[in-house]
Structure formats: structure tokens, C-alpha cells
Write an enzyme that holds these catalytic residues in place. Structure first.
Site, PDB file in Angstrom:
ATOM      1  CE  LYS A  22      -1.580   1.580   4.101  1.00  0.00           C
ATOM      2  NZ  LYS A  22      -1.218   2.966   4.405  1.00  0.00           N
ATOM      3  CG  ASN A  23       2.413   2.695   3.558  1.00  0.00           C
ATOM      4  OD1 ASN A  23       1.236   3.011   3.345  1.00  0.00           O
ATOM      5  ND2 ASN A  23       2.891   2.493   4.776  1.00  0.00           N
ATOM      6  CB  CYS A 121      -4.455  10.407  11.833  1.00  0.00           C
ATOM      7  SG  CYS A 121      -2.842   9.660  11.887  1.00  0.00           S
ATOM      8  NE  ARG A 126       0.889  10.450  10.071  1.00  0.00           N
ATOM      9  CZ  ARG A 126       0.569   9.445   9.267  1.00  0.00           C
ATOM     10  NH1 ARG A 126      -0.600   8.877   9.373  1.00  0.00           N
ATOM     11  NH2 ARG A 126       1.428   9.007   8.376  1.00  0.00           N
ATOM     12  CG  ASP A 321       3.784   1.590   9.262  1.00  0.00           C
ATOM     13  OD1 ASP A 321       3.433   2.447  10.099  1.00  0.00           O
ATOM     14  OD2 ASP A 321       4.008   1.858   8.073  1.00  0.00           O
ATOM     15  NE  ARG A 413      -6.891   4.453   6.027  1.00  0.00           N
ATOM     16  CZ  ARG A 413      -5.955   5.116   6.688  1.00  0.00           C
ATOM     17  NH1 ARG A 413      -6.063   5.280   7.977  1.00  0.00           N
ATOM     18  NH2 ARG A 413      -4.913   5.619   6.071  1.00  0.00           N
TER      19      ARG A 413
HETATM   20  N1  EPU Z   1       7.258  14.560  10.346  1.00  0.00           N
HETATM   21  C1  EPU Z   1       7.475  15.890  10.613  1.00  0.00           C
HETATM   22  N2  EPU Z   1       7.298  16.781   9.587  1.00  0.00           N
HETATM   23  C2  EPU Z   1       6.935  16.416   8.334  1.00  0.00           C
HETATM   24  C3  EPU Z   1       6.744  15.025   8.068  1.00  0.00           C
HETATM   25  C4  EPU Z   1       6.907  14.125   9.096  1.00  0.00           C
HETATM   26  O1  EPU Z   1       7.791  16.265  11.739  1.00  0.00           O
HETATM   27  O2  EPU Z   1       6.816  17.272   7.453  1.00  0.00           O
HETATM   28  C5  EPU Z   1       7.447  13.581  11.410  1.00  0.00           C
HETATM   29  C6  EPU Z   1       6.190  12.756  11.694  1.00  0.00           C
HETATM   30  O3  EPU Z   1       5.303  13.410  12.560  1.00  0.00           O
HETATM   31  C7  EPU Z   1       6.775  11.494  12.250  1.00  0.00           C
HETATM   32  C8  EPU Z   1       8.050  11.319  11.450  1.00  0.00           C
HETATM   33  O4  EPU Z   1       8.382  12.621  10.974  1.00  0.00           O
HETATM   34  O5  EPU Z   1       7.101  11.673  13.587  1.00  0.00           O
HETATM   35  C9  EPU Z   1       7.956  10.351  10.296  1.00  0.00           C
HETATM   36  O6  EPU Z   1       6.832  10.655   9.479  1.00  0.00           O
HETATM   37  P1  EPU Z   1       6.802  10.351   7.933  1.00  0.00           P
HETATM   38  O7  EPU Z   1       6.672  11.635   7.198  1.00  0.00           O
HETATM   39  O8  EPU Z   1       7.940   9.470   7.557  1.00  0.00           O
HETATM   40  O9  EPU Z   1       5.438   9.564   7.785  1.00  0.00           O
HETATM   41  P2  EPU Z   1       4.525   9.533   6.483  1.00  0.00           P
HETATM   42  O10 EPU Z   1       5.389   9.638   5.290  1.00  0.00           O
HETATM   43  O11 EPU Z   1       3.426  10.509   6.634  1.00  0.00           O
HETATM   44  C10 EPU Z   1       4.602   6.965   6.043  1.00  0.00           C
HETATM   45  C11 EPU Z   1       3.619   5.835   6.022  1.00  0.00           C
HETATM   46  C12 EPU Z   1       3.171   5.503   7.432  1.00  0.00           C
HETATM   47  C13 EPU Z   1       4.405   5.157   8.257  1.00  0.00           C
HETATM   48  C14 EPU Z   1       5.402   6.317   8.228  1.00  0.00           C
HETATM   49  C15 EPU Z   1       6.691   6.017   8.950  1.00  0.00           C
HETATM   50  C16 EPU Z   1       2.515   6.044   3.883  1.00  0.00           C
HETATM   51  C17 EPU Z   1       1.285   6.296   3.119  1.00  0.00           C
HETATM   52  N3  EPU Z   1       2.475   6.192   5.193  1.00  0.00           N
HETATM   53  O12 EPU Z   1       3.902   8.091   6.581  1.00  0.00           O
HETATM   54  O13 EPU Z   1       2.336   4.357   7.327  1.00  0.00           O
HETATM   55  O14 EPU Z   1       4.035   4.888   9.583  1.00  0.00           O
HETATM   56  O15 EPU Z   1       5.731   6.615   6.844  1.00  0.00           O
HETATM   57  O16 EPU Z   1       7.311   4.892   8.423  1.00  0.00           O
HETATM   58  O17 EPU Z   1       3.518   5.653   3.315  1.00  0.00           O
HETATM   59  C18 EPU Z   1       0.664   2.846   7.960  1.00  0.00           C
HETATM   60  O18 EPU Z   1       0.823   2.270   6.885  1.00  0.00           O
HETATM   61  O19 EPU Z   1      -0.012   2.350   8.906  1.00  0.00           O
HETATM   62  C19 EPU Z   1       1.289   4.158   8.159  1.00  0.00           C
HETATM   63  C20 EPU Z   1       0.883   5.009   9.098  1.00  0.00           C
END
Ligand code: EPU
Length: 443
Positions: A22-23, A121, A126, A321, A413
């Protein structure tokens, strides 16, 4: 609303296949916005989030042109036919945070993107500040209006530069996807330092390269991108889902089972398999050495699970995850385990639900101490997010008696027909209408 009813205590045995990630799929779909040509994606899982992303792309004029093919085939062909709409509306973005990954592609291809700011969320705040920092460094002009982010390409176009993308919690996965996707069409060279190393980012970079992008260093914290004028068509198979694979390993382990797991991206899950092995789970490759991202493994576990410690970290560290699913397993370990969450420090809503099933857990801040118990008991419980739902399914598989899991729309999801696939290997699990079962205590 549907719930799962799980009768615990059945040993899982047989073969189960891991689906496409998915991701990985979500940013790959968004990357279809970067080209006028066809983008064919294979092994796209049939999930609620994928439907949402398809709906968002269609609103943005990027349609699935093989719409008559069933979603279960996993083959989606996208074409960017009408590039006038640049607004990703709140109505869609609020259903799925990952909608943010259209920002980089639309901005770079169409010169402007307006997207609703995704809210927090259940797993944390986030923010998207790092995404915006990266795009601003490329020259994008960012303003805000009515809860929307408005990003514009400056008169001279986006320009490559060196960008540090690390934040308080390390790298950002979708932030790296956004900045990399935009930089592909920028002028000159972009270097992303502290880039996410996740396999899903490597998959995106590999697909962009097949489309004509010039990217090196994917999989390392420094990704270098030489901008090109345009991208072409592509035919790409999505990588297998390492989190689903890890969930199946946990399912075999927690039921004292014997599962052969096909299409397992074992090379992308070394930190997880290391911890499973430390807990006494036996994981063996049963096919040749060549297919490290689509291996077949056999997973068996004895009756005794050993306690382990781990801290979630960006890849190649232990993935956040899989934290909840592993916690379910450790509830039954012979001793005390410690889990520290370093990516989403609040991602512990499953702790209270596991406690309702008889687990002995103590949380302090971003750490949980798990004192193993001899048995879990079935109870009505509430799913709070995708991975917490999977954790409760695992606990239910091992518990004595009946577990009813409410709000499984979270699970849908990210797991395709999980109940059918687990039932095929011996689980007693069914999806029923919640009107036919007693409500959960906290509904
Ligand atoms: N963060 C910031 N600023 C930003 C972006 C992120 O402070 O601009 C922080 C976040 O709050 C968090 C950390 O950095 O503490 C990592 O967040 P990241 O941006 O890597 O998360 P994401 O890209 O929004 C993806 C996955 C998540 C997974 C995370 C971490 C997708 C669609 N989602 O989210 O997947 O937990 O990376 O590996 O790829 C799931 O599948 O259940 C899921 C939540």
C-alpha cells in the site's frame, strides 16, 4: 458497520501470499501525475486507501483507463488526460493523509497545486513542514488559504539545490517522495540529505528512473536527482508489502503455527526478522537466493516466546508500522519486553485494548513495558488505527474465547480481505454486521 468475530486458539497452518505494498503503491499512483503518457502499475492491492487515491487522481484529471478490469487483478493503467484541475479538496484529503503525495507531482507538472492541509490522526500530529521546506528550497512559493496549502512554481521554474530533509523524528517518507518527485522535473541538480531510505522510496525512485528520471542514491540518506524536461510511460510492478508480511509472521508465531509465506520482501525486513528470531520464531527461506524481495519463507514457532526489546526507527530500523503487531506477540512472551516508539511517540492506542484482553502492559511516555502473561482472553475491543486493528486480530487469534473487533474499517484501509486469507490457513474469523453482536465498552 462491520466487526470481526475471532474465535481464538486455532493454530495457523498452510500457505499465504503477501500482496503489493500500500505505502509503495500510493506515491507510485501519484507519480502518474508527472507524465502525459500511460503509467501501468501491477500488483496494486485492493484497499480502501487505493480507492481513495484513485478518486483523488480522477478529480485531478488522471484516470484509470482500464476501468473495466476488476480491481482484484491489481493492474491499474493511469493517464493524465486533463491537467486543468490543481485542487486536492479537503473532502478527499481528510479521508486519507497520504493524499499529500500528489503535492510534489502536481506542482512540478502543472506549475501550481492547492491541497487541503492534512490534519492529525490517531497515531499523532503528523505535520507536513518538511515537505514544504523541501519544496520551498526548490523555489516553490507557499501560501495558505482556508485550510489549504497553495504552492506555486516561480517564474523561472523549480531549481535544483541541496536540501536537508531531516526532522525531529528523523527522515520523512512521503516528504522524500514529494520532494524527489518535484525535483525530477526541476532545472539542475537536487541533493536530498537525510532522505528516507524506506524500500517504498526506492521503489518510487526506480519507477521514476524507468520513466526517464535521473536519480541515484535511492535507499541511502543522500539522493541525487538531475532534472529532466519530461517523463515517459512506464510499466511497473509494486514491491510486496513488508508490513503485511511481518503481520503474517506474527500470526504464525502467536498461534504456535506453521505458515509458508509467499512473495515476502525478506531483504526489506531484516530488523523485523531479527527481532522475531530473537523472540524464538524460526524463519527459513524455502526458495533460491535470487529473489530477496519476493521470497518464500516458512515460519514456525514453539510454545515459548522469548521477551525482546526494540525501538522503532526509520528504515533500516524496526518499522513503526509493525510495532503494534509485535506487541500482541510479546504479550504472551515468557518475561518482560520493552518497546520504545521513536517515530510516532503516541502510537499506543492498542495498549488499553490489549489490557482489556488480559495483557500486562505499563506505558510511560513513548515506552511500553510488556510483562508476558500465560493467556489472553477474548473480549470486545475497539480498533483505533490500521496497525492497531491488525494487533487486535493477532491477539484475538491467540486468545481464549471470542474477541469482537469493532471499527475494522481502519483495517480495510491496509489489508485486503484479511479475514478470508487468515481463515484459509485455519483461523476462525468472520466479518459480521455489528448489530448482531454486543457493542464494545467504549463505543
Ligand atoms: N514529520 C514531521 N514533519 C513532516 C513530516 C513528518 O515532523 O513534514 C514527522 C512525523 O510526525 C513522524 C516522522 O516525521 O514523527 C515520520 O513521518 P513520515 O513523514 O515518515 O510519515 P509519512 O510519510 O506521513 C509513512 C507511512 C506511514 C508510516 C510512516 C513512517 C505512507 C502512506 N504512510 O507516513 O504508514 O508509519 O511513513 O514509516 O507511506 C501505515 O501504513 O499504517 C502508516 C501510518
Amino acid at each position: 458497520m462491520d466487526v470481526f468475530v475471532v474465535e481464538g486458539g486455532r493454530r495457523l497452518e498452510g500457505r499465504i501470499r503477501v500482496g503489493g505494498s500500500k505505502n509503495a503503491a500510493l506515491p507510485l499512483m501519484a507519480a502518474a501525475l508527472l507524465t502525459d503518457h500511460k503509467v501501468t502499475l501491477r500488483d496494486i492491492p485492493n484497499l480502501a486507501d487505493i480507492q481513495n487515491m484513485k478518486r483523488l487522481l480522477a478529480e485531478l484529471g488522471c484516470h484509470r483507463i482500464n476501468e473495466s478490469a476488476p480491481d482484484s487483478d491489481g493492474v491499474h493503467v493511469f493517464q493524465n488526460t486533463d491537467q486543468t484541475e490543481c485542487h486536492a479538496r479537503y473532502e478527499i484529503v481528510r479521508t486519507m493523509r497520504a493524499s499529500i503525495c500528489v503535492l510534489g507531482p502536481i506542482l512540478a507538472k502543472r506549475g501550481m497545486c492547492r491541497i487541503a492541509m492534512p490534519g492529525g490522526c490517531s497515531i499523532g500530529d503528523r505535520p507536513v513542514d518538511l515537505h514544504l521546506r523541501g519544496l520551498t528550497a526548490l523555489g516553490a512559493q507557499i501560501t495558505y488559504e482556508a485550510g489549504d496549502i497553495i504552492a506555486r512554481v516561480p517564474p523561472g521554474g523549480l531549481r535544483g539545490t541541496t536540501i536537508f530533509l531531516g526532522g525531529r523524528f528523523g527522515s520523512t517518507v512521503l516528504g522524500t517522495a514529494n520532494v524527489m518527485s518535484a525535483a525530477v522535473l526541476a532545472k539542475g541538480t537536487t541533493v536530498i540529505e537525510s532522505a528516507a531510505c524506506e524500500p517504498e522510496i526506492v521503489d518510487l525512485a526506480n519507477m521514476l528512473v524507468k520513466m526517464g528520471a535521473k536519480i541515484t542514491g535511492q535507499g541511502s540518506p543522500r539522493i541525487t536527482i538531475e532534472g529532466v524536461k519530461e517523463l515517459g510511460s512506464v510499466d511497473h510492478r509494486v514491491i510486496a508489502d513488508r508490513i503485511e508480511a511481518g503481520t503474517f509472521i506474527a500470526a504464525a508465531a502467536i498461534t504456535n503455527g506453521d505458515l509458508t509465506i509467499e512473495n515476502c520482501p525478506i531483504d526489506a525486513m531484516l530488523s523485523a526478522t531479527d527481532r522475531f528470531e530473537a523472540a524464538g520464531v524460526d524463519i527459513r527461506r524455502v526458495n533460491g537466493e535470487d529473489e530477496l524481495m519476493r521470497a518464500t519463507i516458512r515460519v514456525t514457532a514453539g510454545r515459548v516466546i522469548k521477551p525482546v526489546e526494540f525501538t522503532t526507527q526509520p528504515h533500516p530500523g524496526f518499522p513503526t508500522d509493525l510495532q503494534a503487531q509485535f506487541m500482541a506477540l510479546l504479550c504472551l512472551a515468557d518475561g518482560n519486553s520493552v518497546i520504545t516508539e521513536r517515530i510516532f511517540p503516541e502510537r499506543f492506542l492498542h495498549v488499553a485494548e490489549l489490557s482489556r484482553m488480559g495483557a500486562n502492559l505499563f506505558r510511560q511516555g513513548s515506552t511500553v513495558i510488556i510483562s508476558g502473561v500465560r493467556r489472553l482472553v477474548g473480549a470486545p475491543v475497539m480498533a483505533s488505527d490500521l496497525r492497531a486493528s491488525a494487533c487486535l486480530v493477532l491477539a484475538g487469534l491467540a486468545a481464549e474465547g471470542t474477541t469482537v473487533i469493532h471499527r475494522i474499517y481502519h483495517l480495510d484501509r491496509g489489508y485486503d480481505r484479511l479475514e478470508t486469507r487468515l481463515a484459509a490457513v485455519g483461523a476462525r474469523i468472520s466479518r459480521v454486521d455489528d448489530k448482531t453482536v454486543p457493542a464494545a465498552a467504549t463505543e
